[in-house]
Design an enzyme around this catalytic site. Structure first.
Site, PDB file in Angstrom:
ATOM      1  CE1 TYR A  52      23.872  58.158  55.971  1.00  0.00           C
ATOM      2  CE2 TYR A  52      24.533  56.060  56.922  1.00  0.00           C
ATOM      3  CZ  TYR A  52      24.448  57.433  57.002  1.00  0.00           C
ATOM      4  OH  TYR A  52      24.948  58.084  58.110  1.00  0.00           O
ATOM      5  CB  SER A  72      27.843  55.833  58.859  1.00  0.00           C
ATOM      6  OG  SER A  72      27.031  54.730  59.196  1.00  0.00           O
TER       7      SER A  72
END
Length: 254
Positions: free
Chosen positions: A165, A152
């Protein structure tokens, strides 16, 4: 949808997080390209739906097959057993798509509960390492092993409130980079894929006020990632940014 020129006939592909989102469509498109897909996820209903679609496609084209593996990736011994089962049945693995992941919570870092942080790290980092450890020997037995690890842009932007995250994806990218360096002189190619903002349940959880119709569908992103599984791929140790349709090094531009 997918690359109609990509031939994965007789390739064995393992896809985690295959019951929904990007993983679901990667698994479906790999099967359509001829692969036997080992589909791993917690949600049995989603896996069964995937299997139904793959079977329906096979009736029309004669291509693709699936083996369903209901598995929660917190089960580390289960991940170990999975590698052993693949070796016993097929003797190798041609493609790994390490897609499964969780968001956790969007929150100030000091407000993140310990159990939430630990779950993000367990699913996104520890289980990915355990999976790599389990299947690395099998990928080395392939004539053209391909590993695709989903990452990501959060790993590089370090946005406020995204700490768990973002940290987990930064860790995953570092593992991927090290693995690629270890295997660069082998037939195995190891790369990361950054899908960018995509119309998925995780994105809706992170950005509840966003109009999902402004984002590409998960099937579109899966189709862009799919060529990373090609036996003809030569790149290793890079990130493919699906949003921009380009390969980049780990030193991303600002």
């Amino acid at each position: 949808m997918g690359d109609p020129t990509l031939d994965l006939t007789n390739r064995i592909a393992l896809v985690t997080g295959a019951s929904r989102g990007i993983g679901y469509f990667i698994a479906k498109q790999m099967a359509a390209a001829g692969a036997h897909v080992i589909a791993v996820a917690r949600t049995v209903g989603g896996l069964e739906e995937l299997d139904d679609e793959i079977r329906a496609e096979r009736e029309k084209t004669g291509k693709g097959e699936a083996t369903l593996v209901p598995l929660d990736l917190v089960d580390m011994e289960g991940i170990d057993r999975l590698g052993g089962a693949i070796h016993e049945r097929w003797g190798k693995l041609d493609i790994l798509v390490a897609n499964a992941g969780v968001l956790g919570v969007i929150s100030p870092i000091g407000h993140v509960e310990a159990k939430t942080f630990e779950r993000v790290m367990t699913i996104n980092v520890t289980s990915t390492w355990r999976l790599i450890r389990s299947v690395d020997p099998l990928l080395r037995l392939s004539d053209a092993g391909r590993a695709i690890v989903l990452s990501s842009n959060a790993a590089h932007t370090a946005k406020a409130f995204w700490a768990p995250y973002a940290a987990s994806k930064a860790a995953v990218e570092t593992m991927t980079r090290s693995w690629a360096a270890e295997t660069q002189n082998m037939a195995l190619r190891v790369n990361a894929a950054d899908p960018g903002a995509t119309r998925t349940g995780m994105r809706a959880q992170a950005m509840p006020g966003e109009d999902p119709l402004t984002l590409p569908h998960a099937s579109e992103i899966a189709a862009k990632i799919l060529p990373m599984a090609s036996p003809a791929l030569t790149k290793t140790g890079l990130i493919y940014q699906a949003k921009h349709d380009r390969w980049v090094s780990y030193q991303l531009p600002a």
